[in-house]
Enzyme design. Structure first.
Site, PDB file in Angstrom:
ATOM      1  N   GLN A  89       0.794  -1.228   0.000  1.00  0.00           N
ATOM      2  CA  GLN A  89       0.000   0.000   0.000  1.00  0.00           C
ATOM      3  C   GLN A  89       0.830   1.283   0.000  1.00  0.00           C
ATOM      4  O   GLN A  89       0.329   2.327  -0.376  1.00  0.00           O
ATOM      5  CB  GLN A  89      -0.965   0.000   1.193  1.00  0.00           C
ATOM      6  CG  GLN A  89      -2.022  -1.091   1.090  1.00  0.00           C
ATOM      7  CD  GLN A  89      -2.976  -1.094   2.259  1.00  0.00           C
ATOM      8  OE1 GLN A  89      -2.714  -1.682   3.300  1.00  0.00           O
ATOM      9  NE2 GLN A  89      -4.104  -0.417   2.125  1.00  0.00           N
ATOM     10  N   ARG A 115       3.649   0.405  12.946  1.00  0.00           N
ATOM     11  CA  ARG A 115       3.381  -0.939  12.443  1.00  0.00           C
ATOM     12  C   ARG A 115       3.457  -0.917  10.915  1.00  0.00           C
ATOM     13  O   ARG A 115       2.719  -0.187  10.264  1.00  0.00           O
ATOM     14  CB  ARG A 115       1.984  -1.389  12.890  1.00  0.00           C
ATOM     15  CG  ARG A 115       1.575  -2.704  12.282  1.00  0.00           C
ATOM     16  CD  ARG A 115       0.169  -3.174  12.688  1.00  0.00           C
ATOM     17  NE  ARG A 115      -0.130  -4.370  11.927  1.00  0.00           N
ATOM     18  CZ  ARG A 115      -1.213  -4.554  11.170  1.00  0.00           C
ATOM     19  NH1 ARG A 115      -2.161  -3.644  11.114  1.00  0.00           N
ATOM     20  NH2 ARG A 115      -1.361  -5.656  10.475  1.00  0.00           N
ATOM     21  N   HIS A 134       1.093  -9.122   4.862  1.00  0.00           N
ATOM     22  CA  HIS A 134      -0.100  -8.273   4.709  1.00  0.00           C
ATOM     23  C   HIS A 134      -0.539  -8.364   3.240  1.00  0.00           C
ATOM     24  O   HIS A 134      -0.524  -7.367   2.511  1.00  0.00           O
ATOM     25  CB  HIS A 134       0.228  -6.846   5.149  1.00  0.00           C
ATOM     26  CG  HIS A 134      -0.957  -5.979   5.443  1.00  0.00           C
ATOM     27  ND1 HIS A 134      -1.128  -5.301   6.626  1.00  0.00           N
ATOM     28  CD2 HIS A 134      -2.049  -5.675   4.698  1.00  0.00           C
ATOM     29  CE1 HIS A 134      -2.262  -4.610   6.595  1.00  0.00           C
ATOM     30  NE2 HIS A 134      -2.844  -4.818   5.434  1.00  0.00           N
ATOM     31  N   ASN A 167      -1.907 -10.541   8.710  1.00  0.00           N
ATOM     32  CA  ASN A 167      -2.928  -9.507   8.808  1.00  0.00           C
ATOM     33  C   ASN A 167      -4.236 -10.033   8.227  1.00  0.00           C
ATOM     34  O   ASN A 167      -4.303 -10.378   7.042  1.00  0.00           O
ATOM     35  CB  ASN A 167      -2.514  -8.258   8.021  1.00  0.00           C
ATOM     36  CG  ASN A 167      -3.567  -7.165   8.121  1.00  0.00           C
ATOM     37  OD1 ASN A 167      -3.749  -6.566   9.182  1.00  0.00           O
ATOM     38  ND2 ASN A 167      -4.300  -6.932   7.036  1.00  0.00           N
ATOM     39  N   GLU A 168      -5.250 -10.129   9.066  1.00  0.00           N
ATOM     40  CA  GLU A 168      -6.614 -10.413   8.620  1.00  0.00           C
ATOM     41  C   GLU A 168      -6.755 -11.600   7.684  1.00  0.00           C
ATOM     42  O   GLU A 168      -7.176 -11.433   6.527  1.00  0.00           O
ATOM     43  CB  GLU A 168      -7.208  -9.180   7.928  1.00  0.00           C
ATOM     44  CG  GLU A 168      -7.227  -7.941   8.782  1.00  0.00           C
ATOM     45  CD  GLU A 168      -7.948  -6.773   8.099  1.00  0.00           C
ATOM     46  OE1 GLU A 168      -8.180  -6.838   6.890  1.00  0.00           O
ATOM     47  OE2 GLU A 168      -8.273  -5.802   8.797  1.00  0.00           O
ATOM     48  N   ASN A 176      -8.115  -5.591  14.397  1.00  0.00           N
ATOM     49  CA  ASN A 176      -8.468  -4.522  13.451  1.00  0.00           C
ATOM     50  C   ASN A 176      -9.972  -4.342  13.517  1.00  0.00           C
ATOM     51  O   ASN A 176     -10.729  -5.304  13.340  1.00  0.00           O
ATOM     52  CB  ASN A 176      -8.086  -4.898  12.014  1.00  0.00           C
ATOM     53  CG  ASN A 176      -6.585  -4.856  11.781  1.00  0.00           C
ATOM     54  OD1 ASN A 176      -5.814  -4.552  12.693  1.00  0.00           O
ATOM     55  ND2 ASN A 176      -6.181  -5.153  10.564  1.00  0.00           N
ATOM     56  N   TYR A 188     -13.309  -1.887  12.262  1.00  0.00           N
ATOM     57  CA  TYR A 188     -13.815  -0.786  11.445  1.00  0.00           C
ATOM     58  C   TYR A 188     -15.322  -0.601  11.494  1.00  0.00           C
ATOM     59  O   TYR A 188     -15.800   0.481  11.213  1.00  0.00           O
ATOM     60  CB  TYR A 188     -13.426  -0.992   9.973  1.00  0.00           C
ATOM     61  CG  TYR A 188     -11.950  -0.793   9.690  1.00  0.00           C
ATOM     62  CD1 TYR A 188     -11.457   0.460   9.352  1.00  0.00           C
ATOM     63  CD2 TYR A 188     -11.060  -1.853   9.764  1.00  0.00           C
ATOM     64  CE1 TYR A 188     -10.110   0.659   9.085  1.00  0.00           C
ATOM     65  CE2 TYR A 188      -9.702  -1.664   9.497  1.00  0.00           C
ATOM     66  CZ  TYR A 188      -9.239  -0.411   9.164  1.00  0.00           C
ATOM     67  OH  TYR A 188      -7.913  -0.223   8.906  1.00  0.00           O
ATOM     68  N   GLU A 214      -5.413  -1.787  14.033  1.00  0.00           N
ATOM     69  CA  GLU A 214      -5.940  -0.853  13.030  1.00  0.00           C
ATOM     70  C   GLU A 214      -7.297  -0.340  13.469  1.00  0.00           C
ATOM     71  O   GLU A 214      -8.130  -1.104  13.961  1.00  0.00           O
ATOM     72  CB  GLU A 214      -6.158  -1.515  11.657  1.00  0.00           C
ATOM     73  CG  GLU A 214      -4.907  -1.744  10.855  1.00  0.00           C
ATOM     74  CD  GLU A 214      -5.192  -2.410   9.514  1.00  0.00           C
ATOM     75  OE1 GLU A 214      -6.264  -2.173   8.924  1.00  0.00           O
ATOM     76  OE2 GLU A 214      -4.326  -3.184   9.070  1.00  0.00           O
TER      77      GLU A 214
END
Ligand code: GBH
Length: 485
Positions: free
Chosen positions: A39, A96, A141, A185-186, A326, A328, A394
């Site tokens: 990213q 991170r 990730h 990650n996730e 994380n 959201y 996150e």
């Protein structure tokens, strides 16, 4: 018009009043920001880097809404010193970020290490530490080496050893300075939500088979990496290893026992599927039972959910020093009729239905502002997993404009930080840090550059990728300084 303005002011005043300023973040509570390699880094083929699935997939027309890619992104591959200064300006305790597997091993396999790629992270880590910022490193990730697609990506157990070898190398290279690691990650987003991220053509396979295979292999790869750290590094390096799981809160839509059960069923399928093996050794019983039952009715000789042997269960147990969360978004969940037997699918295994309350405040993407969902998530984690140490890895607010006057992001952060304080003081949750996603605007996967989460604005039209602090950067800094929201 006038009355709308007045109502707005009263509304804002009510929000402010509901945020109590009574609490200070405890001394050992930490703040940070996060990014991930694909990213922000760019430099997609710089200095010998190999191709990841994202390098390839973003070349497919229509894959990313604005047709963009991370070829240059924020150009952090070249601008890492400036990134560190931005972090220093925020005064956070840690940063991170993730390692790009193909920067270290261009062809994914653990031979032929790429020294310039290794040095990029050496430089970043050293610069962070020199500026008093702890590096927290995510090993994976989402930017899988593309070469693995031909092997079957995460659908094949081969992936477990490939990941373990990569993890060992990372511990070995950086573990003298990196003391907190996140393996994945996730995994849910990768396996269940966006399985095309794996670079696999999977339309031939019912997702109710392959998505569980993906999860199963990811959990095993996590466990293997954790045990490698235990056996080969922990004594010497004294670091800590966790996993980051995403959790959209499922609130029962009513007090009816059916809805209460439905919400819990959804949490167990969405979060427990990953957390339960890591904490207790095996999948949640409700998941085991439901998938077995539906598989049988579908005519399968065994459950579509893979099994952990007894030895594996013992080895899985307790493979975390902390849980990364994380968060959201939140939903209201209702019980539904059992979905008729047909094509095997994870969604059908989950059953239930979910919706949002139209009264909830919108984010500027597809989520809602519901800070109580973060608090409830934290309470549920405490109760379900025996009071683990939690790091919020996150949390953040998306907009489409990238405005520097990002008051809505400030309001979001204020409300979610306040929910964190409530969880600490009223619910006694062992939550040790809050990580704002993201340090800066960046390549938002399928949304390209159309959705922005940054505390810093990045000008993607300038060759220099100029960074400018938003108002929220100043806000986050003031929270860190005053230790109050
Ligand atoms: C995470 O994905 C990823 O780890 C990170 O790389 C990514 O950039 C970040 O979240 C933002 O998406 O914000 O309420 O409008 C998690 C999946 C899917 C979470 C979209 C946020 C939008 C809901 N994301 N979702 S909201």
């Amino acid at each position: 018009m006038k009355s709308v303005g007045v109502v707005g002011i009263i509304f804002l005043a009510l929000i402010r009043a509901s945020i109590s300023n009574q609490w200070e973040f405890p001394d050992d509570f930490q703040f940070g920001t996060a990014t991930s390699a694909y990213q922000v880094e760019g430099g997609w083929n710089a200095d010998g880097k190999g191709v990841s699935v994202w390098d390839r997939l973003t070349q497919t027309p229509g894959f990313v809404t604005d047709g963009s890619n991370g070829t240059v992104a924020c150009d952090s591959y070249h601008k890492w010193e400036e990134d560190v200064q931005m972090i220093k300006n925020l005064n956070t305790d840690y940063y991170r970020f993730s390692l790009s597997w193909t920067r270290i091993f261009p062809n994914g396999f653990a031979n032929g290490i790429n020294q310039p790629g290794v040095d990029y992270y050496n430089n970043l880590i050293d610069e962070l530490i020199a500026n008093g910022i702890e590096p927290i490193v995510t090993l994976f990730h989402w930017d899988t080496p593309d070469i693995f697609s031909a092997l079957g990506g995460f659908y094949t157990p081969t992936f477990i050893d490939l990941f373990a070898n990569y993890a060992r190398t990372a511990f070995d290279l950086y573990g003298d300075r990196v003391k907190r690691w996140i393996t994945f990650n996730e995994p849910k987003v990768l396996c269940q939500d966006y399985s095309e991220f794996m670079g696999m053509i999977n339309e031939y396979y019912p997702n109710g088979i392959i998505e569980y295979l993906c999860s199963h292999h990811m959990i095993k790869a996590h466990v293997k990496a954790f045990r490698i750290y235990d056996l080969e590094f922990r004594l010497r390096q004294r670091g800590r290893v966790g996993i980051t799981l995403n959790f959209e809160w499922s609130e029962p839509a009513s007090d009816s026992p059916e809805d209460v059960v439905a919400a819990e069923q959804r949490r167990q399928f969405e979060f427990g599927l990953y957390a339960n093996p890591v904490v207790y050794g095996n999948y949640p019983q409700i998941v085991i039972d439901r998938v077995a039952e539906r598989s049988k009715l579908e005519g399968f000789p065994q459950s579509r959910l893979p099994k952990f042997s007894l030895l594996e269960q013992i080895n899985n147990r307790g493979t975390y020093d902390f849980l990364g969360l994380n968060h959201y978004n939140s939903w209201l969940v209702k019980a539904t009729e059992e979905v008729p037997i047909g094509k095997p699918s994870v969604q059908n295994d989950i059953g239930t239905s979910r919706h949002v309350d139209p009264g909830w405040e919108d984010t500027e993407w597809d989520g809602k502002v519901a800070p109580w969902g973060l608090r409830n998530s934290l309470i549920w984690l405490k109760k379900t997993y025996r009071d683990p140490e939690i790091l919020i890895t996150e949390c953040g607010y998306p907009d489409k404009t990238g405005t520097l006057e990002d008051d809505r992001r400030i309001s979001f952060l204020q409300q979610y930080l306040n929910a964190t304080l409530q969880a600490i003081y009223e619910d006694k949750v062992n939550v040790k840090g809050f990580t704002a996603w993201s340090l800066m605007d960046n390549f938002e996967w399928g949304q390209g550059y159309t959705v922005k989460f940054g505390l810093y604005f990045v000008d993607f039209n300038s060759p220099d990728r100029t960074r400018t602090p938003k108002k929220s950067a100043e806000y986050f800094r003031s929270v860190i300084e005053s230790r109050r929201v």
